[in-house]
Design an enzyme around this catalytic site. Structure first.
Site, short mmCIF file in Angstrom:
data_model
loop_
_atom_site.label_atom_id
_atom_site.label_comp_id
_atom_site.label_asym_id
_atom_site.label_seq_id
_atom_site.Cartn_x
_atom_site.Cartn_y
_atom_site.Cartn_z
N LYS A 203 7.33 9.13 -6.11
CA LYS A 203 7.18 7.71 -6.46
C LYS A 203 7.59 7.44 -7.90
CE LYS A 203 4.25 5.80 -2.94
NZ LYS A 203 3.01 5.13 -2.56
N LYS B 200 11.32 11.07 6.05
CA LYS B 200 10.17 10.64 6.85
C LYS B 200 10.28 9.13 7.15
CE LYS B 200 6.45 9.41 3.95
NZ LYS B 200 5.20 9.43 3.33
N LYS C 142 8.46 2.37 5.74
CA LYS C 142 8.80 0.94 5.76
C LYS C 142 9.96 0.61 4.82
CE LYS C 142 5.22 0.75 2.50
NZ LYS C 142 4.47 1.97 2.53
P1 TYM Z 1 -0.04 6.11 4.01
O1 TYM Z 1 -0.57 4.73 3.91
O2 TYM Z 1 1.27 6.41 3.37
O3 TYM Z 1 0.06 6.59 5.49
C1 TYM Z 1 -1.05 6.45 6.37
C2 TYM Z 1 -1.12 7.60 7.35
O4 TYM Z 1 0.08 7.68 8.12
C3 TYM Z 1 0.66 8.98 8.00
N1 TYM Z 1 2.13 8.83 8.00
C4 TYM Z 1 2.95 9.51 8.80
N2 TYM Z 1 2.71 10.43 9.76
C5 TYM Z 1 3.78 10.92 10.43
N3 TYM Z 1 5.05 10.55 10.18
C6 TYM Z 1 5.34 9.63 9.23
N4 TYM Z 1 6.60 9.26 9.02
C7 TYM Z 1 4.26 9.06 8.49
N5 TYM Z 1 4.18 8.14 7.50
C8 TYM Z 1 2.87 8.00 7.21
C9 TYM Z 1 0.16 9.51 6.65
O5 TYM Z 1 0.19 10.91 6.61
C10 TYM Z 1 -1.25 8.95 6.63
O6 TYM Z 1 -2.13 9.77 7.37
N6 TYM Z 1 -2.84 8.22 0.45
C11 TYM Z 1 -2.81 7.78 1.83
C12 TYM Z 1 -3.86 6.72 2.15
C13 TYM Z 1 -5.24 7.12 1.78
C14 TYM Z 1 -6.07 8.05 2.49
C15 TYM Z 1 -7.28 8.10 1.76
C16 TYM Z 1 -5.89 8.79 3.66
C17 TYM Z 1 -5.94 6.67 0.70
N7 TYM Z 1 -7.15 7.26 0.69
C18 TYM Z 1 -8.36 8.92 2.17
C19 TYM Z 1 -6.97 9.61 4.07
C20 TYM Z 1 -8.16 9.66 3.33
C21 TYM Z 1 -1.44 7.20 2.12
O7 TYM Z 1 -0.73 6.76 1.25
O8 TYM Z 1 -1.14 7.13 3.45
#
Ligand code: TYM
Length: 349
Positions: A131, A213, A216
């Site tokens: 990022k 990956k 969006k």
């Molecule tokens: P985020 O918002 O980027 O993604 C949410 C969840 O979706 C999964 N994910 C994917 N899995 C498979 N293939 C993909 N292309 C893909 N893109 C996203 C992510 O692994 C995630 O599980 N930091 C976290 C949000 C968060 C969080 C937490 C998660 C904040 N606090 C506490 C668990 C526990 C995030 O940015 O996920």
């Protein structure tokens, strides 16, 4: 937990919950509309767990402002994401669904944990490296300390498992390190959680760039939960594959990443193995395979989209769910926070 999931085995959790159910917690940032990667990597593993686990799922809105957001859009997505969670099968009566910024304990514990997290640890986080190279004009401190807020999100609720996609594994591992460090100083304060990563679906790649990956930021190669069936079909028909013509539907991650990604999506949704998929499409080309994958995705997402659209119109109901969720979440979170404040020596009245 079944064999089809990777769970990092750990020692016994320090806070025994006796006969109580084990806990699960996870979150998604409302920084964009939910996509197939979020669905297959995370949400699909959250639904139908409520009988077995005590489940907490939230919208990580505080995390989104590490990157500039349009305020009205963030508000809209925060409400609509709740409708989508429910439409994906998360019953608000059986799961605690809430918005992160409604529970102040997240920010409060995050400050304390900042003081138990090392600069070097945060410098090694791949999401920070990605990022900060992508948003060069806004490398803010929040982007750097993001994993500490995530550790606070998790540790407040003392969960046993954190179901996430593969890309979040490093953050959950750091959370474990922070919890263990804190426990080693103050005694058994935090449950040390285990990441729960599904073998299939843990990493879905973009349809137009199958080595990155799905995200969006590449709308053409990203299938959104709210996409109409014809849009989904179009995206799959345009999916990047290769020029193979002789039995092209074969699983070869290295040499045929586009096909491997489509096979992974198809396998995760149908439960079929790669061998079964190869047999099903033996002698057939991409002109047959791609629409078949698209149809499976459409069949899965269509009812979700329709239910989410219905719920989005009922703002009063969604607000009620959020209010109730925040109360239930805060009850558990504040209990942990009080304990932490006491341990570190904050004077209590
Ligand atoms: P985020 O918002 O980027 O993604 C949410 C969840 O979706 C999964 N994910 C994917 N899995 C498979 N293939 C993909 N292309 C893909 N893109 C996203 C992510 O692994 C995630 O599980 N930091 C976290 C949000 C968060 C969080 C937490 C998660 C904040 N606090 C506490 C668990 C526990 C995030 O940015 O996920």
């Amino acid at each position: 937990m079944t064999d089809s999931h990777t769970i990092q085995k750990e020692e016994q959790t320090p806070q025994s919950k006796g006969n109580e159910k084990k806990r699960m917690l996870s979150g998604i940032q409302p920084s964009g509309d939910l996509h197939l990667g979020n669905y297959l990597g995370a949400i699909k593993n959250w639904a139908d767990r409520a009988e077995e686990y005590e489940c907490y799922y939230f919208m990580a809105d505080m995390h989104t402002i590490t990157v500039r957001q349009e305020p009205a859009e963030l508000r809209r997505r925060s409400l609509h994401q709740l409708a989508q969670y429910i439409a994906c099968g998360l019953d608000p009566e059986k799961n605690v669904l809430f918005l992160q910024s409604h529970v102040p304990a997240h920010a409060q514990l995050s400050w304390v944990l900042n003081c138990y997290t090392m600069f070097g640890e945060l410098s090694r986080m791949t999401q920070f490296k990605d990022k900060s190279s992508k948003y060069k004009d806004n490398i803010n401190a929040g982007l750097f300390t993001y994993p500490v807020l995530m550790a606070a999100d998790i540790l407040l609720y003392q969960p046993d498992y954190v179901p996430v996609g593969d890309d979040q594994k490093q953050h959950v591992e750091l959370t474990r390190d922070i919890a263990q460090r804190f426990n080693s100083i103050y005694g058994e304060v935090f449950t040390v959680p285990e990441p729960f990563i599904s073998k299939s679906g843990a990493r879905i790649y973009g349809l137009s760039s199958p080595t990155d990956k799905m995200s969006k930021s590449d709308p053409g190669g990203c299938v959104f939960i709210m996409d109409e069936p014809d849009v989904i079909m179009k995206k799959f028909k345009r999916a990047v594959t290769d020029s193979d013509t002789d039995n092209p539907v074969r699983y070869d991650r290295e040499n045929k990443p586009g096909v491997a990604n489509l096979m992974n999506i198809y396998s995760t949704l149908t439960g079929k193995s790669y061998e079964e998929i190869e047999q099903e499409f033996a002698g057939k080309g991409y002109g047959v395979f791609k629409p078949a994958v698209a149809e499976t995705v459409i069949d899965t997402l269509k009812p979700v989209r329709e239910e989410a659209e219905r719920l989005m119109k009922d703002k009063e109901y969604l607000n009620r769910v959020y209010k109730d969720g925040a109360e239930r979440a805060a009850y558990v979170a504040n209990k942990t926070l009080r304990k932490v404040y006491k341990k570190v020596g904050f004077y209590q009245i």
